[in-house]
Design a protein around this motif. Structure first.
Motif, PDB file in Angstrom:
ATOM      1  N   LEU A 129       0.208  32.407   7.333  1.00 32.92           N
ATOM      2  CA  LEU A 129      -0.633  33.031   6.312  1.00 32.92           C
ATOM      3  C   LEU A 129      -0.428  34.552   6.312  1.00 32.92           C
ATOM      4  O   LEU A 129      -0.344  35.173   5.250  1.00 32.92           O
ATOM      5  CB  LEU A 129      -2.101  32.685   6.571  1.00 32.92           C
ATOM      6  CG  LEU A 129      -3.075  33.014   5.452  1.00 32.92           C
ATOM      7  CD1 LEU A 129      -2.674  32.337   4.156  1.00 32.92           C
ATOM      8  CD2 LEU A 129      -4.482  32.603   5.857  1.00 32.92           C
ATOM      9  N   THR A 130      -0.331  35.146   7.483  1.00 28.19           N
ATOM     10  CA  THR A 130      -0.081  36.591   7.584  1.00 28.19           C
ATOM     11  C   THR A 130       1.248  36.949   6.937  1.00 28.19           C
ATOM     12  O   THR A 130       1.341  37.913   6.163  1.00 28.19           O
ATOM     13  CB  THR A 130      -0.098  37.041   9.061  1.00 28.19           C
ATOM     14  OG1 THR A 130      -1.381  36.740   9.612  1.00 28.19           O
ATOM     15  CG2 THR A 130       0.189  38.526   9.185  1.00 28.19           C
ATOM     16  N   LEU A 131       2.296  36.201   7.237  1.00 29.82           N
ATOM     17  CA  LEU A 131       3.616  36.465   6.642  1.00 29.82           C
ATOM     18  C   LEU A 131       3.605  36.273   5.131  1.00 29.82           C
ATOM     19  O   LEU A 131       4.224  37.042   4.399  1.00 29.82           O
ATOM     20  CB  LEU A 131       4.686  35.583   7.297  1.00 29.82           C
ATOM     21  CG  LEU A 131       5.021  35.936   8.743  1.00 29.82           C
ATOM     22  CD1 LEU A 131       5.981  34.896   9.338  1.00 29.82           C
ATOM     23  CD2 LEU A 131       5.616  37.322   8.838  1.00 29.82           C
ATOM     24  N   ILE A 132       2.882  35.279   4.657  1.00 26.96           N
ATOM     25  CA  ILE A 132       2.784  35.044   3.207  1.00 26.96           C
ATOM     26  C   ILE A 132       2.093  36.232   2.532  1.00 26.96           C
ATOM     27  O   ILE A 132       2.561  36.748   1.512  1.00 26.96           O
ATOM     28  CB  ILE A 132       2.028  33.723   2.917  1.00 26.96           C
ATOM     29  CG1 ILE A 132       2.915  32.533   3.282  1.00 26.96           C
ATOM     30  CG2 ILE A 132       1.610  33.647   1.452  1.00 26.96           C
ATOM     31  CD1 ILE A 132       2.191  31.199   3.274  1.00 26.96           C
ATOM     32  N   PHE A 133       0.992  36.714   3.133  1.00 19.81           N
ATOM     33  CA  PHE A 133       0.285  37.858   2.553  1.00 19.81           C
ATOM     34  C   PHE A 133       1.102  39.143   2.647  1.00 19.81           C
ATOM     35  O   PHE A 133       1.058  39.975   1.745  1.00 19.81           O
ATOM     36  CB  PHE A 133      -1.093  38.036   3.185  1.00 19.81           C
ATOM     37  CG  PHE A 133      -2.131  37.132   2.587  1.00 19.81           C
ATOM     38  CD1 PHE A 133      -2.450  37.212   1.243  1.00 19.81           C
ATOM     39  CD2 PHE A 133      -2.779  36.190   3.371  1.00 19.81           C
ATOM     40  CE1 PHE A 133      -3.394  36.382   0.683  1.00 19.81           C
ATOM     41  CE2 PHE A 133      -3.728  35.347   2.816  1.00 19.81           C
ATOM     42  CZ  PHE A 133      -4.042  35.436   1.469  1.00 19.81           C
ATOM     43  N   ILE A 134       1.848  39.317   3.728  1.00 21.23           N
ATOM     44  CA  ILE A 134       2.740  40.477   3.828  1.00 21.23           C
ATOM     45  C   ILE A 134       3.772  40.425   2.713  1.00 21.23           C
ATOM     46  O   ILE A 134       4.039  41.431   2.053  1.00 21.23           O
ATOM     47  CB  ILE A 134       3.420  40.537   5.215  1.00 21.23           C
ATOM     48  CG1 ILE A 134       2.412  40.959   6.282  1.00 21.23           C
ATOM     49  CG2 ILE A 134       4.615  41.496   5.197  1.00 21.23           C
ATOM     50  CD1 ILE A 134       2.934  40.866   7.703  1.00 21.23           C
ATOM     51  N   LEU A 135       4.352  39.260   2.489  1.00 18.45           N
ATOM     52  CA  LEU A 135       5.351  39.095   1.429  1.00 18.45           C
ATOM     53  C   LEU A 135       4.733  39.353   0.053  1.00 18.45           C
ATOM     54  O   LEU A 135       5.287  40.127  -0.744  1.00 18.45           O
ATOM     55  CB  LEU A 135       5.956  37.678   1.496  1.00 18.45           C
ATOM     56  CG  LEU A 135       7.007  37.358   0.452  1.00 18.45           C
ATOM     57  CD1 LEU A 135       8.258  38.191   0.684  1.00 18.45           C
ATOM     58  CD2 LEU A 135       7.344  35.883   0.488  1.00 18.45           C
ATOM     59  N   ASN A 140      -3.448  25.755  18.166  1.00 23.32           N
ATOM     60  CA  ASN A 140      -3.211  25.076  16.892  1.00 23.32           C
ATOM     61  C   ASN A 140      -3.419  26.008  15.702  1.00 23.32           C
ATOM     62  O   ASN A 140      -2.860  25.787  14.642  1.00 23.32           O
ATOM     63  CB  ASN A 140      -4.141  23.860  16.758  1.00 23.32           C
ATOM     64  CG  ASN A 140      -3.759  22.756  17.723  1.00 23.32           C
ATOM     65  OD1 ASN A 140      -2.628  22.720  18.213  1.00 23.32           O
ATOM     66  ND2 ASN A 140      -4.703  21.871  18.008  1.00 23.32           N
ATOM     67  N   ASN A 141      -4.228  27.044  15.897  1.00 16.39           N
ATOM     68  CA  ASN A 141      -4.527  27.962  14.800  1.00 16.39           C
ATOM     69  C   ASN A 141      -3.531  29.107  14.704  1.00 16.39           C
ATOM     70  O   ASN A 141      -3.502  29.820  13.705  1.00 16.39           O
ATOM     71  CB  ASN A 141      -5.926  28.543  14.972  1.00 16.39           C
ATOM     72  CG  ASN A 141      -6.988  27.482  14.835  1.00 16.39           C
ATOM     73  OD1 ASN A 141      -6.792  26.486  14.161  1.00 16.39           O
ATOM     74  ND2 ASN A 141      -8.122  27.709  15.486  1.00 16.39           N
ATOM     75  N   VAL A 142      -2.696  29.328  15.699  1.00 19.39           N
ATOM     76  CA  VAL A 142      -1.780  30.456  15.723  1.00 19.39           C
ATOM     77  C   VAL A 142      -0.690  30.316  14.662  1.00 19.39           C
ATOM     78  O   VAL A 142      -0.430  31.243  13.893  1.00 19.39           O
ATOM     79  CB  VAL A 142      -1.166  30.637  17.132  1.00 19.39           C
ATOM     80  CG1 VAL A 142      -0.092  31.705  17.119  1.00 19.39           C
ATOM     81  CG2 VAL A 142      -2.245  30.981  18.137  1.00 19.39           C
ATOM     82  N   LYS A 143      -0.052  29.150  14.599  1.00 19.41           N
ATOM     83  CA  LYS A 143       1.042  28.966  13.619  1.00 19.41           C
ATOM     84  C   LYS A 143       0.556  29.120  12.180  1.00 19.41           C
ATOM     85  O   LYS A 143       1.166  29.852  11.411  1.00 19.41           O
ATOM     86  CB  LYS A 143       1.716  27.609  13.824  1.00 19.41           C
ATOM     87  CG  LYS A 143       2.668  27.581  14.986  1.00 19.41           C
ATOM     88  CD  LYS A 143       3.388  26.260  15.056  1.00 19.41           C
ATOM     89  CE  LYS A 143       4.303  26.234  16.274  1.00 19.41           C
ATOM     90  NZ  LYS A 143       5.016  24.959  16.361  1.00 19.41           N
ATOM     91  N   PRO A 144      -0.535  28.455  11.782  1.00 18.05           N
ATOM     92  CA  PRO A 144      -1.008  28.654  10.407  1.00 18.05           C
ATOM     93  C   PRO A 144      -1.434  30.104  10.156  1.00 18.05           C
ATOM     94  O   PRO A 144      -1.218  30.633   9.068  1.00 18.05           O
ATOM     95  CB  PRO A 144      -2.207  27.711  10.282  1.00 18.05           C
ATOM     96  CG  PRO A 144      -2.050  26.710  11.356  1.00 18.05           C
ATOM     97  CD  PRO A 144      -1.291  27.384  12.456  1.00 18.05           C
ATOM     98  N   GLY A 145      -2.036  30.734  11.173  1.00 14.04           N
ATOM     99  CA  GLY A 145      -2.442  32.133  11.029  1.00 14.04           C
ATOM    100  C   GLY A 145      -1.253  33.051  10.828  1.00 14.04           C
ATOM    101  O   GLY A 145      -1.273  33.960   9.994  1.00 14.04           O
ATOM    102  N   LEU A 146      -0.187  32.851  11.606  1.00 15.92           N
ATOM    103  CA  LEU A 146       1.044  33.644  11.450  1.00 15.92           C
ATOM    104  C   LEU A 146       1.693  33.397  10.094  1.00 15.92           C
ATOM    105  O   LEU A 146       2.160  34.331   9.442  1.00 15.92           O
ATOM    106  CB  LEU A 146       2.026  33.338  12.574  1.00 15.92           C
ATOM    107  CG  LEU A 146       1.706  33.947  13.934  1.00 15.92           C
ATOM    108  CD1 LEU A 146       2.684  33.453  14.989  1.00 15.92           C
ATOM    109  CD2 LEU A 146       1.726  35.454  13.860  1.00 15.92           C
TER     110      LEU A 146
END
Length: 186
Positions: free
Chosen positions: A10-16, A2-8
């Motif tokens: 959030l990672t993509l948002i910070f990369i952007l 359940n934590n993988v999708k929000p973590g990914l």
């Protein structure tokens, strides 16, 4: 899981944000406010690129002002000093070598007159500036090699000096590349 999708996400948002948007915004702002510096402070002579005023170059001919020693031979793809302590025998060897080289190029100077910036490398190894005192100690050699009066060389030095940082810290200094460019176009 359940934590993988929000973590990914959030990672993509910070990369952007931090990897694309922020660098583009900062580059745009720096190009507007400091256009010369944002492009590397490039120095041209007659439309030919000759260097950067923020990265030192090695000058060895007697007709040019010499910069301070560089632990990395002014290789702009690197940055770093010697990191040798004053108690290290290698530091003493380098210091002795730099004293000998400076005195051989500038025989009118006494060893005790040589400023430390002409004997020791900067922390980055890319320092483009020397103190005004260091430049003036080279004036006799530069004048003789260029066939001009020492007074003229000193005028060139004085007309190119930068003040102390914030008017208080450090010493007056000159950019070696810019000094040599003035000699070239004399």
């Amino acid at each position: 899981m359940n934590n993988v999708k929000p973590g990914l996400r959030l990672t993509l948002i910070f990369i952007l944000i931090l990897g694309i948007i922020y660098p583009l915004v900062m580059t745009g702002i720096s190009n507007l406010i400091f256009p010369e510096k944002a492009k590397g402070s490039l120095v041209y002579d007659k439309n030919q690129l000759i260097g950067s005023s923020i990265i030192g170059q090695k000058f060895t001919d007697d007709k040019w002002f010499h910069g301070r020693p560089s632990a990395i031979e002014y290789d702009a793809s690197k940055s770093g000093g010697t990191n040798l302590a004053m108690s290290n025998p290698e530091f003493k060897k380098a210091l002795d070598r730099n004293i000998k080289e400076f005195l051989s190029k500038n025989p009118t100077v006494k060893q005790e007159e040589i400023p430390s910036d002409m004997l020791t490398a900067s922390a980055s190894g890319l320092d483009p500036e020397i103190t005004v005192v260091s430049a003036k100690l080279q004036a006799d050699r530069v004048a003789k090699a260029n066939g001009i009066a020492v007074e003229e060389v000193n005028r060139i030095i004085d007309s190119n000096k930068s003040g102390k940082f914030l008017g208080v810290f450090g010493q007056e200094r000159v950019n070696v590349l810019k000094l040599n460019l003035k000699l070239l176009n004399k």
